[in-house]
Design an enzyme around this catalytic site. Structure first.
Site, PDB file in Angstrom:
ATOM      1  N   GLY A 184       0.802  -1.223   0.000  1.00  0.00           N
ATOM      2  CA  GLY A 184       0.000   0.000   0.000  1.00  0.00           C
ATOM      3  C   GLY A 184       0.828   1.263   0.000  1.00  0.00           C
ATOM      4  N   SER A 185       0.516   2.204  -0.853  1.00  0.00           N
ATOM      5  CA  SER A 185       1.378   3.372  -0.978  1.00  0.00           C
ATOM      6  C   SER A 185       0.787   4.385  -1.954  1.00  0.00           C
ATOM      7  CB  SER A 185       2.765   2.921  -1.440  1.00  0.00           C
ATOM      8  OG  SER A 185       2.620   2.004  -2.496  1.00  0.00           O
ATOM      9  N   ARG A 186       1.676   5.108  -2.646  1.00  0.00           N
ATOM     10  CA  ARG A 186       1.231   6.192  -3.524  1.00  0.00           C
ATOM     11  C   ARG A 186       2.283   6.430  -4.600  1.00  0.00           C
ATOM     12  NH1 ARG A 186      -0.837  12.022  -1.481  1.00  0.00           N
ATOM     13  NH2 ARG A 186      -0.029  13.372  -3.125  1.00  0.00           N
TER      14      ARG A 186
END
Length: 217
Positions: A184-186
């Site tokens: 999970g991240s961006r």
């Protein structure tokens, strides 16, 4: 298909899940505890397969296209001063990746890698704006005959491992796999101010397929 960027974590977790199930079936009593542990092992294995999956994608072809480097949702579209690679006013497109998304990243354009910088930092929630400046990240700049694009792999609150197999001087093809961000991240993408944006806030992106923008003449 499991991504090669996650072999270490995938096979470690898969082995632990198998051991848990075998031990539970052979040694654990009563039955309710035994089968509860079996279910836990199977669920964790399923989640691990889901996270490290690496499906094939049909990348649209076009010399001026800029495609999404990550699966997720558009959480920001804004004008910024991009000082790392473009050194000009630019348009920022931010994609939030949840733990349920495919986390393999793909090149947004074809071109030559001109710039890479790893930045240690914090681990704020990836959907917050300050994550773009404060969080651990890898910044990459790629250039072709139509222009430059910069993008950041940004670690989030859960994600603590950025994988980037690129190096300066590499030639990449649009939609080509180059790394991943685990758990999970961006990803922030910076395109020229003159580029024509093709997405909007809240839109879901598919890495290697969704057209984010295109270079104008």
């Amino acid at each position: 298909m499991i991504t090669r960027y996650g072999y270490d974590v995938f096979f470690t977790i898969a082995t632990l899940c198998v051991v848990l199930v075998v031990v539970a079936l052979i040694f654990v009593e009563p039955k309710i505890v035994r089968y509860s542990l079996v279910v836990v092992g199977i669920v964790f294995f399923g989640l691990t397969v889901n996270f490290f999956r690496d499906p094939e994608r049909n990348t649209p072809q076009g010399n001026r296209l800029i495609i999404a480097p990550a699966d997720g949702k558009i959480v920001a579209l804004k004008q910024v001063d991009e000082t790392e690679f473009l050194h000009s006013r630019a348009q920022q497109i931010s994609i939030f990746m949840s733990p349920l998304n495919v986390h393999v990243n793909r090149a947004p354009i074809s071109g030559v890698i001109r710039y890479i910088r790893y930045v240690p930092g914090e681990f704020f929630a990836a959907f917050e704006d300050k994550a773009s400046e404060k969080n651990e990240q890898t910044i990459v700049g790629v250039e072709n005959s139509h222009g430059k694009v910069a993008f950041k792999q940004i670690a989030g609150f859960v994600a603590r491992r950025i994988v980037c197999a690129l190096k300066v001087g590499d030639t990449v093809k649009i939609g080509e796999r180059f790394g991943m961000i685990k758990f999970g991240s961006r990803v922030d993408v910076f395109v020229p101010e003159s580029a024509s944006i093709k997405v909007k806030i809240g839109e879901v992106t598919v890495a290697g397929e969704t057209i984010l923008a295109d270079f104008r003449e």
